[in-house]
Design a protein around this motif. Structure first.
Motif, PDB file in Angstrom:
ATOM      1  N   VAL A 108       0.849  -1.189   0.000  1.00  9.89           N
ATOM      2  CA  VAL A 108       0.000   0.000   0.000  1.00  9.89           C
ATOM      3  C   VAL A 108       0.886   1.241   0.000  1.00  9.89           C
ATOM      4  N   GLU A 109       0.780   2.020  -1.070  1.00  8.67           N
ATOM      5  CA  GLU A 109       1.542   3.256  -1.176  1.00  8.67           C
ATOM      6  C   GLU A 109       0.764   4.424  -0.573  1.00  8.67           C
ATOM      7  N   SER A 110       1.507   5.403  -0.114  1.00  3.64           N
ATOM      8  CA  SER A 110       0.918   6.640   0.381  1.00  3.64           C
ATOM      9  C   SER A 110       1.953   7.754   0.257  1.00  3.64           C
ATOM     10  N   GLY A 111       1.484   8.979   0.462  1.00  5.83           N
ATOM     11  CA  GLY A 111       2.395  10.115   0.461  1.00  5.83           C
ATOM     12  C   GLY A 111       2.382  10.959  -0.800  1.00  5.83           C
ATOM     13  N   GLY A 112       1.636  10.525  -1.799  1.00  9.11           N
ATOM     14  CA  GLY A 112       1.553  11.318  -3.013  1.00  9.11           C
ATOM     15  C   GLY A 112       0.740  12.580  -2.791  1.00  9.11           C
ATOM     16  N   GLY A 113       0.765  13.449  -3.802  1.00 12.91           N
ATOM     17  CA  GLY A 113       0.002  14.680  -3.696  1.00 12.91           C
ATOM     18  C   GLY A 113       0.445  15.694  -4.726  1.00 12.91           C
ATOM     19  N   LEU A 114       0.010  16.919  -4.504  1.00  9.46           N
ATOM     20  CA  LEU A 114       0.339  18.032  -5.394  1.00  9.46           C
ATOM     21  C   LEU A 114       1.418  18.888  -4.739  1.00  9.46           C
ATOM     22  N   VAL A 115       2.471  19.174  -5.488  1.00 13.50           N
ATOM     23  CA  VAL A 115       3.576  19.966  -4.963  1.00 13.50           C
ATOM     24  C   VAL A 115       4.104  20.874  -6.069  1.00 13.50           C
ATOM     25  N   GLN A 116       4.658  21.999  -5.693  1.00 15.34           N
ATOM     26  CA  GLN A 116       5.238  22.902  -6.680  1.00 15.34           C
ATOM     27  C   GLN A 116       6.614  22.401  -7.092  1.00 15.34           C
ATOM     28  N   ALA A 117       7.009  22.775  -8.289  1.00 19.51           N
ATOM     29  CA  ALA A 117       8.347  22.433  -8.756  1.00 19.51           C
ATOM     30  C   ALA A 117       9.393  22.931  -7.760  1.00 19.51           C
ATOM     31  N   GLY A 152       9.881  21.435  -4.942  1.00 14.34           N
ATOM     32  CA  GLY A 152       9.469  20.929  -3.644  1.00 14.34           C
ATOM     33  C   GLY A 152       9.850  19.479  -3.424  1.00 14.34           C
ATOM     34  N   SER A 153       9.374  18.945  -2.293  1.00 16.73           N
ATOM     35  CA  SER A 153       9.717  17.579  -1.895  1.00 16.73           C
ATOM     36  C   SER A 153       8.471  16.810  -1.481  1.00 16.73           C
ATOM     37  N   LEU A 154       8.547  15.504  -1.644  1.00 19.66           N
ATOM     38  CA  LEU A 154       7.543  14.580  -1.132  1.00 19.66           C
ATOM     39  C   LEU A 154       8.251  13.314  -0.677  1.00 19.66           C
ATOM     40  N   ARG A 155       7.650  12.625   0.274  1.00 17.59           N
ATOM     41  CA  ARG A 155       8.156  11.313   0.654  1.00 17.59           C
ATOM     42  C   ARG A 155       7.047  10.285   0.483  1.00 17.59           C
ATOM     43  N   ILE A 209      16.003   6.213  -1.985  1.00 20.98           N
ATOM     44  CA  ILE A 209      15.165   5.103  -1.531  1.00 20.98           C
ATOM     45  C   ILE A 209      15.761   4.516  -0.257  1.00 20.98           C
ATOM     46  N   SER A 210      14.897   4.102   0.647  1.00 25.81           N
ATOM     47  CA  SER A 210      15.349   3.481   1.886  1.00 25.81           C
ATOM     48  C   SER A 210      14.311   2.470   2.325  1.00 25.81           C
ATOM     49  N   ARG A 211      14.716   1.590   3.227  1.00 20.78           N
ATOM     50  CA  ARG A 211      13.784   0.601   3.745  1.00 20.78           C
ATOM     51  C   ARG A 211      13.951   0.482   5.250  1.00 20.78           C
ATOM     52  N   ASP A 212      12.831   0.304   5.937  1.00 18.72           N
ATOM     53  CA  ASP A 212      12.823   0.105   7.379  1.00 18.72           C
ATOM     54  C   ASP A 212      12.192  -1.250   7.639  1.00 18.72           C
ATOM     55  N   ASN A 213      13.030  -2.244   7.884  1.00 22.58           N
ATOM     56  CA  ASN A 213      12.519  -3.597   8.078  1.00 22.58           C
ATOM     57  C   ASN A 213      11.658  -3.709   9.346  1.00 22.58           C
ATOM     58  N   THR A 214      11.888  -2.844  10.308  1.00 23.45           N
ATOM     59  CA  THR A 214      11.104  -2.911  11.554  1.00 23.45           C
ATOM     60  C   THR A 214       9.665  -2.428  11.330  1.00 23.45           C
ATOM     61  N   LYS A 215       9.478  -1.614  10.303  1.00 24.52           N
ATOM     62  CA  LYS A 215       8.153  -1.099   9.985  1.00 24.52           C
ATOM     63  C   LYS A 215       7.584  -1.717   8.717  1.00 24.52           C
ATOM     64  N   ASN A 216       8.320  -2.636   8.120  1.00 22.95           N
ATOM     65  CA  ASN A 216       7.882  -3.281   6.873  1.00 22.95           C
ATOM     66  C   ASN A 216       7.537  -2.256   5.805  1.00 22.95           C
ATOM     67  N   VAL A 219       9.030   0.652   2.777  1.00 24.85           N
ATOM     68  CA  VAL A 219      10.041   1.241   1.895  1.00 24.85           C
ATOM     69  C   VAL A 219       9.628   2.679   1.601  1.00 24.85           C
ATOM     70  N   TYR A 220      10.620   3.542   1.560  1.00 26.59           N
ATOM     71  CA  TYR A 220      10.358   4.965   1.345  1.00 26.59           C
ATOM     72  C   TYR A 220      11.039   5.456   0.075  1.00 26.59           C
ATOM     73  N   LEU A 221      10.464   6.492  -0.495  1.00 27.02           N
ATOM     74  CA  LEU A 221      11.105   7.184  -1.607  1.00 27.02           C
ATOM     75  C   LEU A 221      11.053   8.672  -1.301  1.00 27.02           C
ATOM     76  N   GLN A 222      12.189   9.223  -0.920  1.00 23.70           N
ATOM     77  CA  GLN A 222      12.292  10.651  -0.671  1.00 23.70           C
ATOM     78  C   GLN A 222      12.586  11.344  -1.991  1.00 23.70           C
ATOM     79  N   MET A 223      11.718  12.255  -2.371  1.00 22.70           N
ATOM     80  CA  MET A 223      11.839  12.931  -3.660  1.00 22.70           C
ATOM     81  C   MET A 223      12.046  14.419  -3.419  1.00 22.70           C
TER      82      MET A 223
END
Length: 112
Positions: A5-14, A16-19, A69-76, A78-82
């Protein structure tokens, strides 16, 4: 099997950042590869990044130096910092794992 299940998307200005987050339904400790693809309107799905169980990473040339990209095995999870987002990063972002499991996607829209 694993559900993603992905989350964290949205609308951002050029500029900017999202995770983005990808939460798995079970432990990801033993999953060899987890990563992200994206699909822009009218285009084919393209590779973005992956991370291995050992922590090795690989990125598409178009996002190198801006995404992490990173992964947290304790939380199951994966993240993508953009960072330094561009209009051309606008797409639906999909998480995937070894075994060809995919999430439903999360929309990222970057306004210029």
């Amino acid at each position: 099997q694993v559900q993603l299940v992905e989350s964290g998307g949205g609308l951002v200005q050029a500029g900017g950042s999202l995770r983005l987050s990808c939460a798995a339904s079970r432990s990801i400790f033993s999953i060899d590869v987890m990563g992200w693809y994206r699909q822009a309107p009218g285009k084919e799905r393209e590779f973005v990044a992956f991370i291995t169980r050992g922590g090795s990473t690989n990125y598409a040339d178009s996002v190198k130096g801006r995404f992490a990209i990173s992964r947290d095995n304790t939380k199951n999870t994966v993240y993508l910092q953009m960072n330094s987002l561009k209009a051309e990063d606008t797409a639906v972002y999909y998480c995937y794992t070894t075994g060809n499991y995919w999430g439903q996607g999360t929309q990222v829209t970057v306004s210029s």
